[in-house]
Motif scaffolding. Structure first.
Motif, PDB file in Angstrom:
ATOM      1  N   TYR A  26      33.963  51.039  35.848  1.00 20.73           N
ATOM      2  CA  TYR A  26      32.984  51.279  34.460  1.00 20.73           C
ATOM      3  C   TYR A  26      31.745  51.302  35.228  1.00 20.73           C
ATOM      4  N   ARG A  27      31.126  51.123  36.218  1.00 25.09           N
ATOM      5  CA  ARG A  27      29.740  51.340  36.881  1.00 25.09           C
ATOM      6  C   ARG A  27      29.722  52.675  37.373  1.00 25.09           C
ATOM      7  N   GLN A  28      30.883  53.215  37.800  1.00 28.22           N
ATOM      8  CA  GLN A  28      30.780  54.467  38.145  1.00 28.22           C
ATOM      9  C   GLN A  28      31.097  55.727  37.240  1.00 28.22           C
ATOM     10  N   ASP A  29      31.269  55.265  35.825  1.00 28.10           N
ATOM     11  CA  ASP A  29      31.504  56.112  34.713  1.00 28.10           C
ATOM     12  C   ASP A  29      30.258  56.521  34.290  1.00 28.10           C
ATOM     13  N   GLN A  30      30.082  57.705  34.369  1.00 30.50           N
ATOM     14  CA  GLN A  30      28.978  58.649  33.982  1.00 30.50           C
ATOM     15  C   GLN A  30      28.431  58.485  32.953  1.00 30.50           C
ATOM     16  N   SER A  31      29.101  58.191  31.790  1.00 27.32           N
ATOM     17  CA  SER A  31      28.948  57.942  30.374  1.00 27.32           C
ATOM     18  C   SER A  31      28.187  56.670  30.218  1.00 27.32           C
ATOM     19  N   ALA A  37      27.109  54.895  32.913  1.00 29.42           N
ATOM     20  CA  ALA A  37      25.745  54.659  33.805  1.00 29.42           C
ATOM     21  C   ALA A  37      24.560  55.426  33.260  1.00 29.42           C
ATOM     22  N   ARG A  38      24.752  56.391  32.576  1.00 28.51           N
ATOM     23  CA  ARG A  38      23.584  57.113  31.891  1.00 28.51           C
ATOM     24  C   ARG A  38      22.839  56.334  31.323  1.00 28.51           C
ATOM     25  N   PHE A  39      22.924  55.268  30.718  1.00 27.33           N
ATOM     26  CA  PHE A  39      22.095  54.344  29.877  1.00 27.33           C
ATOM     27  C   PHE A  39      21.920  52.900  30.621  1.00 27.33           C
ATOM     28  N   GLN A  40      22.182  52.898  31.730  1.00 28.91           N
ATOM     29  CA  GLN A  40      22.101  51.667  32.429  1.00 28.91           C
ATOM     30  C   GLN A  40      20.999  51.645  33.975  1.00 28.91           C
ATOM     31  N   GLY A  41      20.533  50.869  34.399  1.00 27.52           N
ATOM     32  CA  GLY A  41      19.975  50.713  35.751  1.00 27.52           C
ATOM     33  C   GLY A  41      20.533  51.112  36.952  1.00 27.52           C
ATOM     34  N   TRP A  42      21.929  51.330  36.956  1.00 27.53           N
ATOM     35  CA  TRP A  42      22.562  51.640  38.128  1.00 27.53           C
ATOM     36  C   TRP A  42      23.052  53.111  38.129  1.00 27.53           C
ATOM     37  N   GLN A  43      23.281  53.630  39.281  1.00 29.46           N
ATOM     38  CA  GLN A  43      23.755  55.028  39.426  1.00 29.46           C
ATOM     39  C   GLN A  43      25.253  55.094  39.499  1.00 29.46           C
ATOM     40  N   PRO A  44      25.665  56.146  38.964  1.00 25.99           N
ATOM     41  CA  PRO A  44      27.210  56.250  39.135  1.00 25.99           C
ATOM     42  C   PRO A  44      28.108  56.292  40.257  1.00 25.99           C
ATOM     43  N   ASP A  45      27.311  56.299  41.321  1.00 25.32           N
ATOM     44  CA  ASP A  45      27.829  56.203  42.710  1.00 25.32           C
ATOM     45  C   ASP A  45      27.964  54.633  43.206  1.00 25.32           C
ATOM     46  N   PHE A  46      27.733  53.869  42.044  1.00 24.46           N
ATOM     47  CA  PHE A  46      27.852  52.452  42.687  1.00 24.46           C
ATOM     48  C   PHE A  46      29.090  52.029  43.442  1.00 24.46           C
ATOM     49  N   GLU A  57      30.673  48.014  48.245  1.00 27.61           N
ATOM     50  CA  GLU A  57      30.161  47.297  48.763  1.00 27.61           C
ATOM     51  C   GLU A  57      29.018  46.732  47.917  1.00 27.61           C
ATOM     52  N   GLN A  58      28.314  47.542  46.874  1.00 34.41           N
ATOM     53  CA  GLN A  58      27.288  46.983  46.007  1.00 34.41           C
ATOM     54  C   GLN A  58      27.936  45.870  45.146  1.00 34.41           C
ATOM     55  N   GLY A  59      29.128  46.125  44.786  1.00 29.33           N
ATOM     56  CA  GLY A  59      30.013  45.354  43.929  1.00 29.33           C
ATOM     57  C   GLY A  59      30.085  44.030  44.330  1.00 29.33           C
ATOM     58  N   ILE A  60      30.622  44.110  45.606  1.00 33.05           N
ATOM     59  CA  ILE A  60      30.730  42.815  46.467  1.00 33.05           C
ATOM     60  C   ILE A  60      29.728  42.152  46.588  1.00 33.05           C
ATOM     61  N   GLU A  61      28.619  42.705  46.889  1.00 31.97           N
ATOM     62  CA  GLU A  61      27.259  42.026  47.146  1.00 31.97           C
ATOM     63  C   GLU A  61      26.665  41.344  45.862  1.00 31.97           C
ATOM     64  N   LEU A  62      27.103  42.141  44.571  1.00 37.54           N
ATOM     65  CA  LEU A  62      26.435  41.558  43.622  1.00 37.54           C
ATOM     66  C   LEU A  62      27.227  40.209  43.043  1.00 37.54           C
ATOM     67  N   ILE A  63      28.475  40.355  42.961  1.00 37.74           N
ATOM     68  CA  ILE A  63      29.083  39.223  42.729  1.00 37.74           C
ATOM     69  C   ILE A  63      29.061  38.147  43.683  1.00 37.74           C
ATOM     70  N   ALA A  64      29.095  38.260  45.015  1.00 36.92           N
ATOM     71  CA  ALA A  64      28.922  37.303  45.992  1.00 36.92           C
ATOM     72  C   ALA A  64      27.362  36.586  45.547  1.00 36.92           C
ATOM     73  N   SER A  65      26.467  37.384  45.397  1.00 36.79           N
ATOM     74  CA  SER A  65      25.084  36.638  45.206  1.00 36.79           C
ATOM     75  C   SER A  65      24.975  35.938  43.959  1.00 36.79           C
ATOM     76  N   GLN A  66      25.992  35.883  42.970  1.00 40.81           N
ATOM     77  CA  GLN A  66      26.156  35.335  42.030  1.00 40.81           C
ATOM     78  C   GLN A  66      26.811  33.909  41.879  1.00 40.81           C
ATOM     79  N   GLN A  67      27.637  33.887  42.735  1.00 42.22           N
ATOM     80  CA  GLN A  67      28.614  32.809  42.957  1.00 42.22           C
ATOM     81  C   GLN A  67      27.974  31.591  42.740  1.00 42.22           C
ATOM     82  N   GLY A  68      28.435  30.668  41.909  1.00 43.20           N
ATOM     83  CA  GLY A  68      27.809  29.356  41.738  1.00 43.20           C
ATOM     84  C   GLY A  68      26.702  29.411  40.629  1.00 43.20           C
TER      85      GLY A  68
END
Length: 175
Positions: A26-31, A33-42, A45-56
């Protein structure tokens, strides 16, 4: 914080690697991503990094964000996420946001999930105030915020160039 938060239809908890592929989708869904702070080419690796950074992490530190996965209670299907941002050093003001995958939009999930996290933060005496902002063209999000009791603060909105478009950002708050 006690997770998962359970509502009539949802289970809400910090994102985990089991959410990775739907999160990326859904982060890659253009419709969306249009209103969000990320780009549709999320990327993966970015997903893994974000999720890992928030563990705990169960509450964000002042100035930081936490993404909480929104799942169907019965099936566990991941449908979107809530974002909570500790706005100030006292961590008594939180910004909230929500993203629901296109296939699940229009069913009240964003409102149900946001209401649950707001109630939970209030019940724990963690938060005294909530704020949110959205693009003025994002009418579904505005409807959710109004249904949650947020009030538009016209003097706090702004205009900016965002993703090569001139947009008006609407600012909402509730106490």
């Amino acid at each position: 914080m006690d997770y998962p938060l359970i509502t009539a239809r949802l289970s809400i908890e910090p994102l985990s690697m089991r959410d990775l592929h739907t999160f990326i989708s859904y982060r890659q869904d253009q419709s969306i991503a249009r209103f969000q702070g990320w780009q549709p080419d999320f990327s993966l690796e970015q997903g893994i990094e974000l999720i890992a950074s928030q563990q705990g992490v169960f509450l964000p530190e002042p100035g930081e964000w936490l993404q909480l996965g929104i799942h169907k209670r019965e099936s566990g299907e991941h449908m979107g996420d809530l974002a909570i941002h500790a706005v100030n050093a006292e961590a008594d003001c939180y910004e909230v946001g929500f993203t629901i995958a296109t296939a699940h939009q229009g069913n009240g999930y964003a409102q149900e999930a946001a209401r649950a996290i707001i109630s939970h933060l209030r019940a724990r005496s963690v938060a005294k105030k909530f704020v949110a902002n959205t693009d003025s063209r994002n009418l579904p999000s505005i409807k959710v915020l109004l249904a949650l009791g947020f009030e538009l603060q016209p003097t706090k909105g702004w205009t900016e160039t965002f993703k090569d478009e001139l947009v008006t950002m609407e600012y909402f708050e509730t106490t």
